[in-house]
Design an enzyme around this catalytic site. Structure first.
Site, PDB file in Angstrom:
ATOM      1  N   LYS A  34      81.025  82.152  12.663  1.00  0.00           N
ATOM      2  CA  LYS A  34      81.109  80.895  11.513  1.00  0.00           C
ATOM      3  C   LYS A  34      79.951  80.637  11.175  1.00  0.00           C
ATOM      4  O   LYS A  34      79.424  79.955  10.809  1.00  0.00           O
ATOM      5  CB  LYS A  34      82.373  79.805  12.621  1.00  0.00           C
ATOM      6  CG  LYS A  34      82.807  78.883  12.509  1.00  0.00           C
ATOM      7  CD  LYS A  34      82.625  77.737  13.141  1.00  0.00           C
ATOM      8  CE  LYS A  34      81.245  76.873  13.107  1.00  0.00           C
ATOM      9  NZ  LYS A  34      81.589  75.137  13.199  1.00  0.00           N
ATOM     10  N   ASP A  60      85.285  77.895   8.905  1.00  0.00           N
ATOM     11  CA  ASP A  60      85.587  76.464   8.939  1.00  0.00           C
ATOM     12  C   ASP A  60      85.543  75.532   8.142  1.00  0.00           C
ATOM     13  O   ASP A  60      84.589  74.776   8.668  1.00  0.00           O
ATOM     14  CB  ASP A  60      85.154  76.298  10.348  1.00  0.00           C
ATOM     15  CG  ASP A  60      85.487  75.544  11.189  1.00  0.00           C
ATOM     16  OD1 ASP A  60      86.766  75.128  11.431  1.00  0.00           O
ATOM     17  OD2 ASP A  60      85.061  74.504  12.919  1.00  0.00           O
ATOM     18  N   LYS A  62      88.137  73.370   7.705  1.00  0.00           N
ATOM     19  CA  LYS A  62      89.009  72.204   8.071  1.00  0.00           C
ATOM     20  C   LYS A  62      89.400  70.990   6.847  1.00  0.00           C
ATOM     21  O   LYS A  62      89.915  70.100   6.989  1.00  0.00           O
ATOM     22  CB  LYS A  62      88.830  70.934   9.182  1.00  0.00           C
ATOM     23  CG  LYS A  62      88.099  72.032  10.644  1.00  0.00           C
ATOM     24  CD  LYS A  62      87.280  71.109  11.224  1.00  0.00           C
ATOM     25  CE  LYS A  62      87.023  71.887  12.416  1.00  0.00           C
ATOM     26  NZ  LYS A  62      85.485  72.567  12.819  1.00  0.00           N
ATOM     27  N   ASP A  65      94.221  67.655   3.308  1.00  0.00           N
ATOM     28  CA  ASP A  65      94.800  67.067   2.063  1.00  0.00           C
ATOM     29  C   ASP A  65      96.202  66.793   1.333  1.00  0.00           C
ATOM     30  O   ASP A  65      96.945  67.372   2.350  1.00  0.00           O
ATOM     31  CB  ASP A  65      93.743  67.098   0.885  1.00  0.00           C
ATOM     32  CG  ASP A  65      93.336  65.779  -0.151  1.00  0.00           C
ATOM     33  OD1 ASP A  65      94.459  65.536  -0.657  1.00  0.00           O
ATOM     34  OD2 ASP A  65      92.139  65.978  -0.292  1.00  0.00           O
ATOM     35  N   THR A 123      87.111  68.682  19.597  1.00  0.00           N
ATOM     36  CA  THR A 123      87.121  68.368  20.696  1.00  0.00           C
ATOM     37  C   THR A 123      85.864  67.429  21.285  1.00  0.00           C
ATOM     38  O   THR A 123      85.175  67.690  22.245  1.00  0.00           O
ATOM     39  CB  THR A 123      85.885  70.290  21.059  1.00  0.00           C
ATOM     40  OG1 THR A 123      84.771  70.290  20.296  1.00  0.00           O
ATOM     41  CG2 THR A 123      87.068  70.828  21.055  1.00  0.00           C
ATOM     42  N   ARG A 214      75.371  76.568  19.349  1.00  0.00           N
ATOM     43  CA  ARG A 214      74.097  76.079  20.107  1.00  0.00           C
ATOM     44  C   ARG A 214      72.956  76.982  20.731  1.00  0.00           C
ATOM     45  O   ARG A 214      71.653  77.163  21.089  1.00  0.00           O
ATOM     46  CB  ARG A 214      73.336  74.546  19.989  1.00  0.00           C
ATOM     47  CG  ARG A 214      73.078  74.075  18.475  1.00  0.00           C
ATOM     48  CD  ARG A 214      73.483  71.748  18.666  1.00  0.00           C
ATOM     49  NE  ARG A 214      75.018  71.834  18.849  1.00  0.00           N
ATOM     50  CZ  ARG A 214      75.412  70.978  18.681  1.00  0.00           C
ATOM     51  NH1 ARG A 214      74.733  69.503  18.981  1.00  0.00           N
ATOM     52  NH2 ARG A 214      76.471  70.236  18.780  1.00  0.00           N
TER      53      ARG A 214
END
Length: 236
Positions: A34, A60, A62, A65, A123, A214
């Site tokens: 990603k 990714d 997102k 608009d 999330t 991470r």
């Protein structure tokens, strides 16, 4: 329905060198990578193309608009040929439908078209966070509402918390692709994620893809960390 849950490694960094090193080392140990806002804004689309070479790419960004702007933005991104890409479900049915049209036009062969994923509720959000922005619903209620909207408007799938997998399957069936961030192996720090699960739990719940950042990239040995997650998914 039997499915294999696949692993996406989130390469969240502003460093092209660091992202390239991670991508090179993980080439045989994850199903996709990603690249998101931080990397794309810092390094540009040429860097996205270079770092993702040889990988399935989850782009990714997102997008959110007015419909024309999002559709035009997606059209500009199609040369990157991502496997999956994201828009916000809260942009509404017309924005989602226009996005799907753009991808179908750019990729007339269905097997080559990027899967269009709609982000439901981030999330990092919980019920209190939703109330702060004027949404009087639980995260699960809002996810299902937005999920139904997005899929009916043409999204291939959704980005959701692991805790919403079962309710979404009950509401929408096995068809939509479910991509699940907020995954933390047992013992990992939760960081800024509030609605989390382990890889095994997410696989057993029915995720198609899990996104892990991470716990892989900050591990002493990212390759070993990725392999451990892949082994956990295989045994789920």
């Amino acid at each position: 329905m039997s499915r294999r849950t696949r692993l996406i490694a989130a390469l969240d960094t502003a460093s092209r060198t660091q992202a390239q090193n991670w991508a090179n080392s993980l080439k045989n140990d994850v199903d996709a990578i990603k690249l998101g806002l931080e990397f794309t804004y810092a390094c540009g689309l040429d860097a996205v193309r270079s770092v993702s070479e040889g990988h399935r790419l989850f782009l990714d960004l997102k997008l959110h608009d007015i419909p024309h702007t999002v559709a035009s933005g997606l059209a500009a991104l199609t040369p990157l040929r991502p496997a999956l890409t994201t828009i916000h479900a809260s942009g509404g049915a017309e924005m989602i439908a226009r996005s799907r049209e753009v991808l179908e036009k750019a990729f007339p062969e269905e097997n080559s078209r990027p899967q269009l994923l709609a982000v439901t509720v981030l999330t990092s959000m919980n019920a209190e966070g939703l109330r702060e922005i004027g949404v009087d619903a639980t995260p699960q209620e809002q996810v299902i509402r937005l999920g139904k909207l997005a899929v009916s408007a043409g999204a291939d799938g959704l980005v959701c918390s692991a805790h919403e997998i079962a309710p979404l399957r009950a509401a929408l069936g096995d068809g939509p692709v479910l991509v699940v961030p907020g995954i933390r192996p047992a013992g990992s720090a939760t960081d800024d994620q509030k609605r989390i699960m382990t890889p095994r739990q997410a696989a057993q719940a029915g995720a198609d893809w899990i996104v892990v950042g991470r716990p892989i990239t900050k591990a002493p040995d990212p390759v070993q960390a990725a392999r451990a997650i892949m082994d956990e998914l295989a045994s789920a």
